[in-house]
Design an enzyme around this catalytic site. Structure first.
Site, mmCIF file in Angstrom:
data_model
loop_
_atom_site.group_PDB
_atom_site.id
_atom_site.type_symbol
_atom_site.label_atom_id
_atom_site.label_comp_id
_atom_site.label_asym_id
_atom_site.label_seq_id
_atom_site.Cartn_x
_atom_site.Cartn_y
_atom_site.Cartn_z
ATOM 1 N N THR A 136 -61.608 -29.695 30.027
ATOM 2 C CA THR A 136 -61.922 -30.220 28.720
ATOM 3 C C THR A 136 -60.783 -30.182 27.884
ATOM 4 O OG1 THR A 136 -63.120 -29.354 26.826
ATOM 5 C CG2 THR A 136 -62.592 -27.811 28.551
ATOM 6 N N ASP A 137 -60.691 -30.882 26.773
ATOM 7 C CA ASP A 137 -59.591 -30.809 25.783
ATOM 8 C C ASP A 137 -59.754 -29.530 24.953
ATOM 9 O OD1 ASP A 137 -61.903 -31.430 24.375
ATOM 10 O OD2 ASP A 137 -61.099 -33.221 23.504
ATOM 11 N N TYR A 161 -66.402 -20.077 26.094
ATOM 12 C CA TYR A 161 -66.292 -21.278 26.635
ATOM 13 C C TYR A 161 -65.068 -21.949 26.943
ATOM 14 C CZ TYR A 161 -66.499 -26.310 28.080
ATOM 15 O OH TYR A 161 -66.258 -27.635 28.686
ATOM 16 N N LYS A 165 -62.776 -21.657 30.630
ATOM 17 C CA LYS A 165 -62.317 -23.018 31.263
ATOM 18 C C LYS A 165 -60.804 -23.174 31.212
ATOM 19 C CE LYS A 165 -64.320 -26.628 32.348
ATOM 20 N NZ LYS A 165 -64.880 -27.082 33.681
ATOM 21 N N LEU A 201 -74.435 -32.406 20.472
ATOM 22 C CA LEU A 201 -74.612 -33.069 19.037
ATOM 23 C C LEU A 201 -75.373 -34.379 19.309
ATOM 24 C CD1 LEU A 201 -74.335 -33.094 15.912
ATOM 25 C CD2 LEU A 201 -72.148 -34.427 16.422
ATOM 26 N N PRO A 216 -79.371 -30.206 11.789
ATOM 27 C CA PRO A 216 -78.345 -29.406 11.427
ATOM 28 C C PRO A 216 -76.786 -29.882 11.621
ATOM 29 C CG PRO A 216 -79.325 -28.816 13.576
ATOM 30 C CD PRO A 216 -79.713 -29.908 12.981
ATOM 31 N N GLY A 295 -65.040 -19.521 14.913
ATOM 32 C CA GLY A 295 -63.873 -20.133 15.766
ATOM 33 C C GLY A 295 -64.337 -21.668 15.903
HETATM 34 P P1 NAD Z 1 -73.660 -29.678 31.752
HETATM 35 O O1 NAD Z 1 -74.180 -28.488 31.421
HETATM 36 O O2 NAD Z 1 -74.774 -31.015 31.638
HETATM 37 O O3 NAD Z 1 -74.001 -29.371 33.648
HETATM 38 C C1 NAD Z 1 -73.536 -28.631 34.416
HETATM 39 C C2 NAD Z 1 -74.142 -28.373 35.793
HETATM 40 O O4 NAD Z 1 -73.518 -27.264 36.383
HETATM 41 C C3 NAD Z 1 -75.730 -28.300 35.706
HETATM 42 O O5 NAD Z 1 -76.424 -28.985 36.704
HETATM 43 C C4 NAD Z 1 -75.743 -26.849 36.160
HETATM 44 O O6 NAD Z 1 -77.113 -26.375 36.673
HETATM 45 C C5 NAD Z 1 -74.651 -26.505 37.043
HETATM 46 N N1 NAD Z 1 -74.331 -25.235 37.275
HETATM 47 C C6 NAD Z 1 -74.082 -24.089 36.000
HETATM 48 N N2 NAD Z 1 -73.674 -23.236 36.761
HETATM 49 C C7 NAD Z 1 -73.834 -23.417 37.985
HETATM 50 C C8 NAD Z 1 -73.300 -22.367 39.011
HETATM 51 N N3 NAD Z 1 -73.119 -21.143 38.920
HETATM 52 N N4 NAD Z 1 -73.290 -22.710 40.540
HETATM 53 C C9 NAD Z 1 -73.688 -24.322 40.758
HETATM 54 N N5 NAD Z 1 -73.989 -25.056 39.577
HETATM 55 C C10 NAD Z 1 -74.085 -24.485 38.355
HETATM 56 O O7 NAD Z 1 -72.428 -29.841 31.909
HETATM 57 P P2 NAD Z 1 -71.649 -31.239 31.682
HETATM 58 O O8 NAD Z 1 -71.564 -31.753 30.297
HETATM 59 O O9 NAD Z 1 -72.097 -32.331 32.590
HETATM 60 O O10 NAD Z 1 -70.048 -31.080 32.102
HETATM 61 C C11 NAD Z 1 -69.658 -30.942 33.538
HETATM 62 C C12 NAD Z 1 -68.245 -30.608 33.376
HETATM 63 O O11 NAD Z 1 -67.342 -31.206 32.625
HETATM 64 C C13 NAD Z 1 -67.893 -28.915 33.114
HETATM 65 O O12 NAD Z 1 -67.017 -28.410 33.966
HETATM 66 C C14 NAD Z 1 -67.455 -29.299 31.596
HETATM 67 O O13 NAD Z 1 -66.704 -28.109 31.327
HETATM 68 C C15 NAD Z 1 -66.706 -30.360 31.654
HETATM 69 N N6 NAD Z 1 -66.466 -31.309 30.466
HETATM 70 C C16 NAD Z 1 -67.556 -31.631 29.672
HETATM 71 C C17 NAD Z 1 -67.500 -32.425 28.650
HETATM 72 C C18 NAD Z 1 -68.495 -33.190 27.864
HETATM 73 O O14 NAD Z 1 -68.479 -33.483 26.639
HETATM 74 N N7 NAD Z 1 -69.771 -32.728 28.088
HETATM 75 C C19 NAD Z 1 -66.116 -33.116 28.334
HETATM 76 C C20 NAD Z 1 -64.981 -32.455 29.077
HETATM 77 C C21 NAD Z 1 -65.160 -31.529 30.129
HETATM 78 O O1 DAU Z 2 -64.292 -31.688 23.878
HETATM 79 C C1 DAU Z 2 -65.188 -31.470 24.990
HETATM 80 C C2 DAU Z 2 -66.201 -30.544 24.831
HETATM 81 O O2 DAU Z 2 -67.175 -31.387 24.080
HETATM 82 C C3 DAU Z 2 -66.845 -30.204 26.415
HETATM 83 O O3 DAU Z 2 -65.841 -29.281 26.847
HETATM 84 C C4 DAU Z 2 -68.122 -29.403 26.094
HETATM 85 O O4 DAU Z 2 -68.718 -28.886 27.369
HETATM 86 C C5 DAU Z 2 -69.004 -30.104 25.298
HETATM 87 O O5 DAU Z 2 -70.179 -29.410 25.063
HETATM 88 C C6 DAU Z 2 -68.377 -30.582 24.049
HETATM 89 O O6 DAU Z 2 -68.136 -29.540 23.100
HETATM 90 P P1 DAU Z 2 -68.412 -29.358 21.571
HETATM 91 O O7 DAU Z 2 -68.618 -28.174 20.902
HETATM 92 O O8 DAU Z 2 -67.508 -30.230 20.705
HETATM 93 O O9 DAU Z 2 -69.769 -30.310 21.496
HETATM 94 P P2 DAU Z 2 -71.288 -30.052 20.577
HETATM 95 O O10 DAU Z 2 -72.030 -31.330 21.023
HETATM 96 O O11 DAU Z 2 -71.891 -28.809 20.834
HETATM 97 O O12 DAU Z 2 -70.727 -30.215 19.264
HETATM 98 C C7 DAU Z 2 -69.831 -31.421 18.891
HETATM 99 C C8 DAU Z 2 -69.497 -31.229 17.174
HETATM 100 O O13 DAU Z 2 -70.847 -31.130 16.538
HETATM 101 C C9 DAU Z 2 -68.792 -29.728 17.259
HETATM 102 O O14 DAU Z 2 -67.944 -29.871 16.101
HETATM 103 C C10 DAU Z 2 -70.030 -28.819 16.814
HETATM 104 C C11 DAU Z 2 -70.682 -29.956 15.764
HETATM 105 N N1 DAU Z 2 -72.425 -29.684 15.946
HETATM 106 C C12 DAU Z 2 -73.020 -29.375 17.008
HETATM 107 C C13 DAU Z 2 -74.437 -29.166 17.102
HETATM 108 C C14 DAU Z 2 -75.222 -28.974 18.378
HETATM 109 C C15 DAU Z 2 -73.280 -29.821 14.746
HETATM 110 O O15 DAU Z 2 -72.722 -30.088 13.511
HETATM 111 N N2 DAU Z 2 -74.418 -29.461 14.641
HETATM 112 C C16 DAU Z 2 -74.988 -29.254 16.113
HETATM 113 O O16 DAU Z 2 -76.207 -28.970 15.840
#
Ligand code: NAD
Ligand code: DAU
Length: 360
Positions: A136-137, A161, A165, A201, A216, A295
């Site tokens: 992730t970034d 988190y 990572k 979000l 929120p 944070g």
């Molecule tokens: P997610 O939370 O939707 O899915 C995570 C999956 O991992 C789930 O299916 C969960 O059951 C599985 N899992 C968790 N713990 C486990 C374990 N101990 N053993 C086996 N499986 C397990 O996550 P996502 O948003 O799809 O993100 C996937 C990857 O991409 C993560 O590594 C995250 O850090 C990275 N990532 C996510 C984003 C984003 O915006 N969502 C951006 C950049 C990087």
């Molecule tokens: O940047 C990549 C990351 O993006 C991934 O590594 C993470 O797995 C993924 O969850 C996501 O992290 P963020 O914290 O950026 O995502 P989130 O959707 O939780 O929040 C996006 C932005 O919105 C953040 O600035 C917090 C804000 N937020 C979030 C929620 C859930 C709100 O203002 N209200 C909310 O209810």
């Protein structure tokens, strides 16, 4: 070609499985997932049907050494595409332990069994292996008002988190430098799209705004995220698997910076347009500014020049991607409702029966 995909029942993993099985007829996918609250077998119902001969699901925990050993012994994977993680920042602030266990120790297990299984002395055979660490970034911490994250930006994580990572990325880099394990790391910006768990979000705001429930927004709503449609992330991962160089890192993003409040306003306006106002009032009235996340990183923005040199570029604009996401959530009401009422957790029993313990 056997690909071990971890976390394939989550948001990005399930999209990626669909994409790679369509793109590559020569691959067989083994999807290992613990089915935590974020893992949903319903994300892959169509895949299980269409690709039954090239797709297999195994329930298991990457932090369970015996389980990971069994998987490597049984399937001898050529590529590892490692998505499995605890992924939600707010949860990591409340309860960090699972983040340490899965994201750090789980990644270590996968690296270690790859090292033990792969022919590290035989460079010709090793050339076909890949360990893709999906990161992730957020590992770079926060930007000020200007500038972009490049692959050379120092790691400076803010949340449990992102620190977990960052630790797993460091381990992955160390396995390349120490053992020549063919590791590639990708650092992507915020994804959105179908199958995203409605705690993040965008799907949270769509789900709540549709129902006319409070929205929120943390702090002043001016934190900036760089949004990427999930299919564009998946195509970037295919590109890196195909053309990326072991030992290298690739930032993935599509120059799509938006303040959170702008994203929430867009969703409110599109839903008003699509469904009509809620009780005669614009959905923007549902917005509630709440206490900020501790944070909370102010701004993320990716410089994707390096991956673009491999020939990748994003195809979906935010305007198109957010409409697609809204339509998908409206058309898949049972998918959301089953998550909200908890019945999505019954899919495993329904599909695999109670007696199956998930081990291969
Ligand atoms: P997610 O939370 O939707 O899915 C995570 C999956 O991992 C789930 O299916 C969960 O059951 C599985 N899992 C968790 N713990 C486990 C374990 N101990 N053993 C086996 N499986 C397990 O996550 P996502 O948003 O799809 O993100 C996937 C990857 O991409 C993560 O590594 C995250 O850090 C990275 N990532 C996510 C984003 C984003 O915006 N969502 C951006 C950049 C990087
Ligand atoms: O940047 C990549 C990351 O993006 C991934 O590594 C993470 O797995 C993924 O969850 C996501 O992290 P963020 O914290 O950026 O995502 P989130 O959707 O939780 O929040 C996006 C932005 O919105 C953040 O600035 C917090 C804000 N937020 C979030 C929620 C859930 C709100 O203002 N209200 C909310 O209810």
């Amino acid at each position: 070609m056997v690909i071990l995909i971890t976390g394939g029942c989550g948001f990005i993993g399930s999209n990626f499985i669909r994409v790679i099985l369509q793109a590559r007829e020569d691959v067989e996918v083994i999807n290992v997932d613990k089915l935590t609250y974020a893992g949903n077998l319903a994300n892959l119902l169509d895949v299980k049907g269409h690709f039954s001969t090239r797709y297999r699901f195994i329930k298991g925990d990457i932090a369970d050494k015996d389980f990971v050993k069994e998987v490597f012994e049984k399937f001898d994977p050529d590529w590892i595409v490692h998505f499995a993680a605890e992924s939600h920042v707010d949860r990591s602030i409340l309860e960090p332990e699972d983040f340490i266990r899965t994201n750090i120790y789980g990644t270590y297990n996968l690296l270690e069994f790859s090292r033990m299984s792969w022919p590290l002395e035989d460079s010709r055979s090793l050339a076909k292996k890949r360990f893709l660490q999906i990161s992730t970034d957020e590992v770079y911490g926060s930007l000020g008002e200007t500038g972009l994250f490049t692959e050379k930006s120092p790691y400076d994580p803010s949340s449990p988190y992102s620190a977990s990572k960052a630790a797993s990325d460091h381990l992955a880099k160390a396995y390349f430098r120490t053992y020549a394990l063919p590791v590639i790391i990708t650092n992507s910006s915020n994804n959105y799209g179908p199958y995203q768990f409605p705690e993040k979000l965008i799907p949270l705001t769509i789900t709540n705004a549709r129902k006319g429930v409070e929205l929120p927004v943390y702090g002043d709503g001016k934190n900036v995220r760089d949004w990427l449609f999930v299919e564009d992330h998946c195509s970037a991962l295919l590109c890196v698997l195909d053309k990326g160089i072991p030992g290298e890192c690739y930032n993935i993003g599509g120059h799509c910076e938006k303040e959170n409040i702008e994203v929430v306003h867009t969703i409110c306006d599109l839903l008003d347009e699509r469904l009509g106002r809620t009780e005669g009032r614009p959905r923007r009235d549902l917005i509630k500014f709440v206490t900020d996340r501790p944070g909370h990183d102010r701004r993320y923005a990716i410089d994707p020049s390096k991956i673009k040199k491999l020939g990748w570029q994003p195809r979906v604009s935010f305007e198109e991607g957010i409409r697609t996401t809204i339509e998908w959530l409206l058309e898949n009401t049972p998918w959301v409702e089953n998550i909200l009422n908890g019945t999505y957790r019954d899919y495993y029993k329904k599909q695999y029966g109670e007696s199956v313990n998930g081990h291969p």
